[in-house]
Design a protein around this motif. Structure first.
Motif: not given
Length: 444
Positions: A122-141
């Motif tokens: 739910w928080l992720s959806d709120k972020c996306e609505e606010a304009g945050v670009f979500i990158m799931p399934g990505v590991r920072v190396d």
């Protein structure tokens, strides 16, 4: 003046104002608040979706979240409103509890139970609505750094073959923050600052949850258990009611668990099978099970939370408070996210994202309820290391009460004599009671 090479010029131009690593509560609140300021934000989550790596749920003291999301109580996937807090000394053959139920905890709502897989999504959806670009399934190396005038500066991250650059990187990557350790901001935590939480979710019919835990409607109960639930290891057990399930688990201090050579899974099984716990879960279906690290060091664990180009929030900053009566982490994550967004916003506005420029984060956090609470309960971790808490006090209280309530046809004695006899049989002495009592008052 030296003309920069194409590579340097490209690296100097950020892709986003801010990169947030980790889609938990602290990361999402930070990202959401910055997007609300009009900043460009990318949130990188290694799980398939925010929340997919988080186990079970817990109690969220929700006033801070309501300041971020005014419709939180009506929109968010909340399970129950906590109106009953049960504090339990659990012994092998007895159970002693303080049952605090108060309708004032429901209006205004003070705390709610949540399941993280639902809440984080739910928080992720709120972020996306606010304009945050979500990158799931990505590991920072790797964290990208450059040498600056005051030392190392974080300028971005590398994930696979891709590099992303930003003015500020936010480490919201959990208790064992590899990001902040990689750049040398934080060191590996000592074992007494860490605990392992073993938890599960047990499905039960809604009416069964309500009858067994003495709640109705949207009311919920939070059980905090100490004593035989951890078989003498520092820590405790818990049970939280959801709509039609119960979150149940133990939290075990790693240094004590290691020293006593106990198995966390065996202790967890012992807790679930305890004759005073098992009836609450009887007939339920286990739908989720796992374990994860928990911060236990309090204020001492917080340490440094900013450096040039980087801030650390939530669990990654050691923000958990265990007072023995309440266990808090999610509300502190909210507060750190709000404070981080405030500090980062000011730094971006002044075009100074150095450690000095980001100092507004620490100042905003220290001024918040969470910052004050971290200081108020700074001595709580030390108090909870007292071994007597986890067996001897429970046995002592149980023996005193047994002497009072066991009418075996012998002449009754005043409670002082009953207590004196119980003390004589117990390893707890009056001096312990006094010293632990003073320490407890100072800690709590």
């Amino acid at each position: 003046m030296t003309t920069p090479t194409p590579e340097v010029a490209e690296a100097a131009e950020p892709d986003f104002d801010v990169i947030v690593i980790g889609g938990g509560i602290a990361g999402c609140v930070t990202a959401y608040q910055l997007a609300q300021q009009g900043r460009t934000v990318v949130l990188i989550e290694r799980g398939e979706a925010p929340g997919s790596k988080n186990l079970s749920g817990g109690v969220l003291y929700c006033r801070g979240m309501q300041e971020v999301f005014p419709d939180f109580l009506t929109e968010a996937p909340i399970e129950r409103h906590i109106t009953r807090n049960y504090i339990n000394f659990l012994n092998a053959e007895s159970s002693i509890g303080i049952d605090y139920k108060d309708s004032r905890l429901a209006d205004p709502v003070n705390a709610v139970t949540v399941l993280r897989a639902k809440l984080d999504a739910w928080l992720s959806d709120k972020c996306e609505e606010a304009g945050v670009f979500i990158m799931p399934g990505v590991r920072v190396d790797k964290v990208l750094t450059e040498d600056g005038p005051t030392g190392k500066r974080v300028v971005g991250v590398k994930a696979g073959d891709d590099e992303l650059h930003a003015h500020v990187v936010v480490a919201a990557d959990g208790v064992n923050s590899f990001i902040s350790q990689e750049v040398g901001l934080r060191t590996k935590e000592p074992l007494n600052h860490l605990a392992i939480g073993v938890k599960c979710v047990v499905n039960l019919p809604r009416e069964t949850v309500e009858s067994r835990f003495n709640v109705t409607g949207d009311e919920g109960a939070a059980f905090a258990v100490v004593g035989d639930c951890t078989q003498g290891v520092g820590g405790g057990g818990f049970m939280y009611t959801n709509i039609d399930s119960v979150s149940v688990g133990v939290v075990l201090r790693l240094d004590d668990l290691t020293a006593k050579k106990k198995s966390s899974s065996e202790i967890f099984d012992h807790f679930l099978a305890h004759p005073y716990i098992a009836p609450y879960l009887e007939g339920g279906e286990l739908v989720e099970y796992g374990c994860h690290l928990v911060a236990e060091g309090g204020l001492e664990m917080m340490g440094e939370i900013t450096m040039d180009g980087l801030v650390v929030v939530g669990d990654a900053a050691g923000l958990t408070l265990n007072t023995g009566l309440t266990v808090r982490g999610m509300d502190l994550a909210v507060a750190s996210g709000v404070a981080a967004a405030t500090g980062i916003g000011a730094a971006l506005e002044s075009k100074d994202t150095s450690k000095a420029g980001l100092a507004g984060y620490r100042a905003a956090f220290d001024a918040s309820y969470a910052g004050h609470d971290m200081k108020t309960y700074a001595k709580a971790p030390g108090f909870l290391e007292v071994e007597r808490m986890y067996k001897d006090y429970g046995d002592l209280i149980g023996n005193v009460l047994h002497g009072v309530f066991d009418h075996d046809n012998t002449p009754r004695e005043h409670i002082i004599k009953v207590a004196y006899k119980a003390f004589k049989k117990s390893p707890v002495k009056i001096k312990h009671l006094i010293s632990d009592g003073i320490a407890g008052v100072r800690a709590l």
